[in-house]
Design a protein around this motif. Sequence first.
Motif, PDB file in Angstrom:
ATOM      1  N   THR A  59      -3.926   9.213  10.684  1.00 47.19           N
ATOM      2  CA  THR A  59      -3.134  10.377  11.072  1.00 47.19           C
ATOM      3  C   THR A  59      -2.357  10.098  12.353  1.00 47.19           C
ATOM      4  OG1 THR A  59      -4.754  11.852  10.053  1.00 47.19           O
ATOM      5  CG2 THR A  59      -3.250  12.825  11.652  1.00 47.19           C
ATOM      6  N   THR A  60      -3.015   9.509  13.323  1.00 43.69           N
ATOM      7  CA  THR A  60      -2.348   9.236  14.604  1.00 43.69           C
ATOM      8  C   THR A  60      -1.230   8.212  14.439  1.00 43.69           C
ATOM      9  OG1 THR A  60      -4.426   9.706  15.758  1.00 43.69           O
ATOM     10  CG2 THR A  60      -2.723   8.543  16.988  1.00 43.69           C
ATOM     11  N   MET A  61      -1.501   7.132  13.715  1.00 43.22           N
ATOM     12  CA  MET A  61      -0.494   6.100  13.532  1.00 43.22           C
ATOM     13  C   MET A  61       0.678   6.605  12.687  1.00 43.22           C
ATOM     14  SD  MET A  61      -1.544   3.689  15.390  1.00 43.22           S
ATOM     15  CE  MET A  61      -0.272   2.524  14.937  1.00 43.22           C
ATOM     16  N   SER A  62       0.384   7.390  11.671  1.00 54.95           N
ATOM     17  CA  SER A  62       1.471   7.950  10.860  1.00 54.95           C
ATOM     18  C   SER A  62       2.346   8.878  11.693  1.00 54.95           C
ATOM     19  CB  SER A  62       0.888   8.700   9.654  1.00 54.95           C
ATOM     20  OG  SER A  62       0.133   7.841   8.835  1.00 54.95           O
ATOM     21  N   TRP A  63       1.730   9.600  12.574  1.00 59.22           N
ATOM     22  CA  TRP A  63       2.495  10.516  13.440  1.00 59.22           C
ATOM     23  C   TRP A  63       3.341   9.747  14.464  1.00 59.22           C
ATOM     24  CZ3 TRP A  63       0.881  11.722  18.710  1.00 59.22           C
ATOM     25  CH2 TRP A  63       1.717  12.665  19.334  1.00 59.22           C
ATOM     26  N   LEU A  64       2.786   8.636  14.988  1.00 65.36           N
ATOM     27  CA  LEU A  64       3.502   7.863  16.005  1.00 65.36           C
ATOM     28  C   LEU A  64       4.708   7.109  15.428  1.00 65.36           C
ATOM     29  CD1 LEU A  64       0.522   6.413  18.094  1.00 65.36           C
ATOM     30  CD2 LEU A  64       2.063   8.286  18.722  1.00 65.36           C
ATOM     31  N   VAL A  65       4.608   6.636  14.188  1.00 61.26           N
ATOM     32  CA  VAL A  65       5.700   5.831  13.611  1.00 61.26           C
ATOM     33  C   VAL A  65       6.614   6.653  12.704  1.00 61.26           C
ATOM     34  CG1 VAL A  65       4.311   3.744  13.729  1.00 61.26           C
ATOM     35  CG2 VAL A  65       4.275   5.118  11.649  1.00 61.26           C
ATOM     36  N   PRO A  74       5.803  10.489   2.067  1.00 61.06           N
ATOM     37  CA  PRO A  74       6.504   9.825   3.180  1.00 61.06           C
ATOM     38  C   PRO A  74       7.596   8.879   2.659  1.00 61.06           C
ATOM     39  CG  PRO A  74       4.334   8.874   2.858  1.00 61.06           C
ATOM     40  CD  PRO A  74       4.388  10.074   1.974  1.00 61.06           C
ATOM     41  N   ARG A  75       8.675   8.774   3.396  1.00 59.72           N
ATOM     42  CA  ARG A  75       9.789   7.935   2.959  1.00 59.72           C
ATOM     43  C   ARG A  75       9.960   6.668   3.794  1.00 59.72           C
ATOM     44  NH1 ARG A  75      14.919  11.787   4.785  1.00 59.72           N
ATOM     45  NH2 ARG A  75      14.403  11.897   7.015  1.00 59.72           N
ATOM     46  N   SER A  76       9.444   6.648   5.007  1.00 60.18           N
ATOM     47  CA  SER A  76       9.567   5.445   5.831  1.00 60.18           C
ATOM     48  C   SER A  76       8.465   4.453   5.479  1.00 60.18           C
ATOM     49  CB  SER A  76       9.497   5.796   7.321  1.00 60.18           C
ATOM     50  OG  SER A  76       8.254   6.380   7.621  1.00 60.18           O
ATOM     51  N   THR A  77       8.776   3.165   5.624  1.00 59.90           N
ATOM     52  CA  THR A  77       7.839   2.108   5.239  1.00 59.90           C
ATOM     53  C   THR A  77       6.586   2.118   6.091  1.00 59.90           C
ATOM     54  OG1 THR A  77       9.719   0.742   4.571  1.00 59.90           O
ATOM     55  CG2 THR A  77       7.615  -0.374   4.850  1.00 59.90           C
ATOM     56  N   LYS A  78       6.738   2.373   7.383  1.00 59.56           N
ATOM     57  CA  LYS A  78       5.581   2.344   8.289  1.00 59.56           C
ATOM     58  C   LYS A  78       4.587   3.461   7.961  1.00 59.56           C
ATOM     59  CE  LYS A  78       8.137   0.217  12.101  1.00 59.56           C
ATOM     60  NZ  LYS A  78       8.570   0.350  13.508  1.00 59.56           N
ATOM     61  N   VAL A  79       5.112   4.638   7.728  1.00 63.30           N
ATOM     62  CA  VAL A  79       4.208   5.748   7.391  1.00 63.30           C
ATOM     63  C   VAL A  79       3.544   5.498   6.038  1.00 63.30           C
ATOM     64  CG1 VAL A  79       4.061   8.229   6.972  1.00 63.30           C
ATOM     65  CG2 VAL A  79       5.551   7.361   8.774  1.00 63.30           C
ATOM     66  N   ARG A  80       4.336   4.986   5.080  1.00 62.54           N
ATOM     67  CA  ARG A  80       3.783   4.696   3.766  1.00 62.54           C
ATOM     68  C   ARG A  80       2.663   3.643   3.844  1.00 62.54           C
ATOM     69  NH1 ARG A  80       9.090   4.373  -0.244  1.00 62.54           N
ATOM     70  NH2 ARG A  80       9.556   6.625  -0.210  1.00 62.54           N
ATOM     71  N   PHE A  81       2.765   2.717   4.764  1.00 63.19           N
ATOM     72  CA  PHE A  81       1.733   1.681   4.905  1.00 63.19           C
ATOM     73  C   PHE A  81       0.394   2.302   5.276  1.00 63.19           C
ATOM     74  CE2 PHE A  81      -0.623  -1.095   7.821  1.00 63.19           C
ATOM     75  CZ  PHE A  81      -0.915  -2.145   6.966  1.00 63.19           C
ATOM     76  N   PHE A  82       0.413   3.183   6.273  1.00 68.48           N
ATOM     77  CA  PHE A  82      -0.852   3.807   6.697  1.00 68.48           C
ATOM     78  C   PHE A  82      -1.363   4.801   5.655  1.00 68.48           C
ATOM     79  CE2 PHE A  82       1.050   2.527  10.793  1.00 68.48           C
ATOM     80  CZ  PHE A  82       0.008   1.768  11.278  1.00 68.48           C
ATOM     81  N   ILE A  83      -0.439   5.515   5.006  1.00 66.09           N
ATOM     82  CA  ILE A  83      -0.868   6.443   3.971  1.00 66.09           C
ATOM     83  C   ILE A  83      -1.473   5.681   2.791  1.00 66.09           C
ATOM     84  CG2 ILE A  83      -0.051   8.130   2.286  1.00 66.09           C
ATOM     85  CD1 ILE A  83      -0.252   9.213   5.108  1.00 66.09           C
TER      86      ILE A  83
END
Length: 245
Positions: free
Chosen positions: A160-166, A197-206
């Motif tokens: 949750t924290t990493m998805s929010w930060l990126v 999520p549409r961004s690659t970074k958020v998708r990675f953590f999700i």
Amino acid sequence: TKVNWYPPKIPNRFNQCTIKVRMVQWPPFVINVPNGSWSGPPRSSRGIEISLLDLVAEFANVRMFYHHDQVPDNWGNVYGNGTITGNLKYLYQEIDDIAIGAYAISMKRCLVFDAVSYHKHEKLIFYVPFQTLNSKLTSLGEIMGFGALVLTLFLYLVVTTMSWLVSRHDYTHYQKFDTCAFETYQILLGLSVSLQPRSTKVRFFIAMLIIYSFYVVTAYQTLLTSTLANASTKQEISTIEDILD
């Protein structure tokens, strides 16, 4: 001073007098007692009430003559108009001395007969020990125990924290910590989310959270189904002390 205040209430002088007992074969009160049989040494295999009368016969020096009617289960009853049927009719006409076979005490019967209850209830009720399911539900704690719960909570907070930060280039939904935490919580439970999520970074953590959630839910449901399908029973009664308890 030499008077016996407590003489024996039942004298042992009945000289093998015959007492006619009309019975109804009704286990566990009367169990397979032959028609026209006599009392003997008390045996539990003949039923509770037969054993009690056998004990009385031995103590009072009498003989119980057990017989039953040709009509099976012919208990009989006392009705409001004074009509008496069944075995109770033979008792009322003094053809028999005692009627046994799991009789219950009622108001109408007490007006005509003397009823002796040998138990605090109308009938002596037998209980059998229940069998406890000795299932393996305790092993479910191996998955959702304290260690697994801490690991799940830690991974949830990290994702949750990493998805929010990126999430600078993602939906506003993921740029707010509270809504992002709600989405990741739904994913952890295996539920669908409204906005992917549409961004690659958020998708990675999700994706990390989806994979972890998939394995946890699959393992938990598999173990739960297996446990419920393979329940066993545990013997409750094994000794005389258990029965007395």
